[in-house]
Design a protein around this motif. Structure first.
Motif: not given
Ligand code: CTP
Ligand code: CA
Length: 228
Positions: A13, A89, A93, A140, A142, A145, A223
């Motif tokens: 990660h 960013s 994660d 976000r 991802r 995240q 996560i």
């Protein structure tokens, strides 16, 4: 857990951490700053590395060196911090925002050094800085995240923290109780971590590394499988 027994639960990660204080320029030689030492951010970076993460540290002004192995992105003002956080960013994660971001900056930065004129000082007009944590939480970069904020509160610490968590839209908010010389520039931290899921995790007074490890415990649980 003893240092050597730490789980490698962040292996595979990537985490992004902000640390230190921003400097908001008044003119080429002066700024508005704050007393953040960067110790909590540095402890978060060191503990994440020890647990196997790849670490990007977006660092404002700090009085402690970053841990070896972290990718350091130095920034000055809050607006520079925002640019750096948004740029990094998408690969993260988890994002943990331990920096003390100035709420306000001088509305204009003088191009030359401000001089005494004999007519008394000119007031410095202020403008509000962007809220990096709120923006990051709303958009976000991802899926899945995990976004974590830090807040120092006085008075009704839990109520203030819960309201701030809702306002920011982050997943976790680490709330430090301040006053009596606690938190700023000290070695030890005591906190409660509030979750958007309604959880509240008390963290006993102890070194900033211990607080950092408890924060990573809570982050690691959240996560999703198969990270960066
Ligand atoms: N933060 C941020 N951008 C800002 C201000 C704060 O990203 N312009 C982040 C901090 O890094 C921290 C969290 O938001 O993780 C909470 O900061 P805090 O100063 O407590 O929040 P504010 O919304 O500025 O509230 P207050 O009026 O109490 O200062
Ligand atoms: Ca603030």
């Amino acid at each position: 857990l003893a240092r050597g027994d730490l789980p490698a639960d962040l292996a595979g990660h990537r985490v992004l951490i902000t640390a230190g204080g921003t400097r908001e320029p008044i003119d080429p030689v002066r700024f508005i700053g704050n007393r953040s030492s960067g110790r909590q951010g540095s402890a978060l970076a060191a503990t994440a590395l020890a647990r196997g993460a790849r670490v990007t540290l977006v660092s404002g002004e700090v009085s402690v060196p970053p841990p070896a192995g972290a990718e350091v992105v130095p920034v000055g003002s809050a607006r520079e911090m925002r640019e750096a956080v948004l740029a990094h960013s998408a690969a993260a994660d988890a994002v943990v925002m331990a920096a003390a971001v100035a709420d306000f900056r001088p509305a204009e930065t003088a191009a030359g050094k401000i001089k005494k004129t004999g007519a008394g000082p000119e007031p410095v007009e202020l403008a509000e800085n962007p809220d990096i944590l709120r923006e990051l939480s709303a958009e976000r970069a991802r899926p899945g995240q995990v976004v974590v904020g830090f807040a120092a509160e006085t008075d009704d610490v839990l109520a203030n923290g819960r309201a701030k968590l809702d306002r920011k839209g982050c997943d976790l908010l680490v709330v430090n109780e301040v006053g009596d010389g606690r938190a700023f520039g000290t070695e030890d931290n005591q906190a409660v971590v509030l979750g958007a899921d309604g959880s509240a995790t008390e963290i006993p007074r102890g070194p900033k590394e211990d607080l950092a490890d408890r924060v990573w415990d809570l982050v690691a649980q959240r996560i999703p499988e198969g990270g960066a």
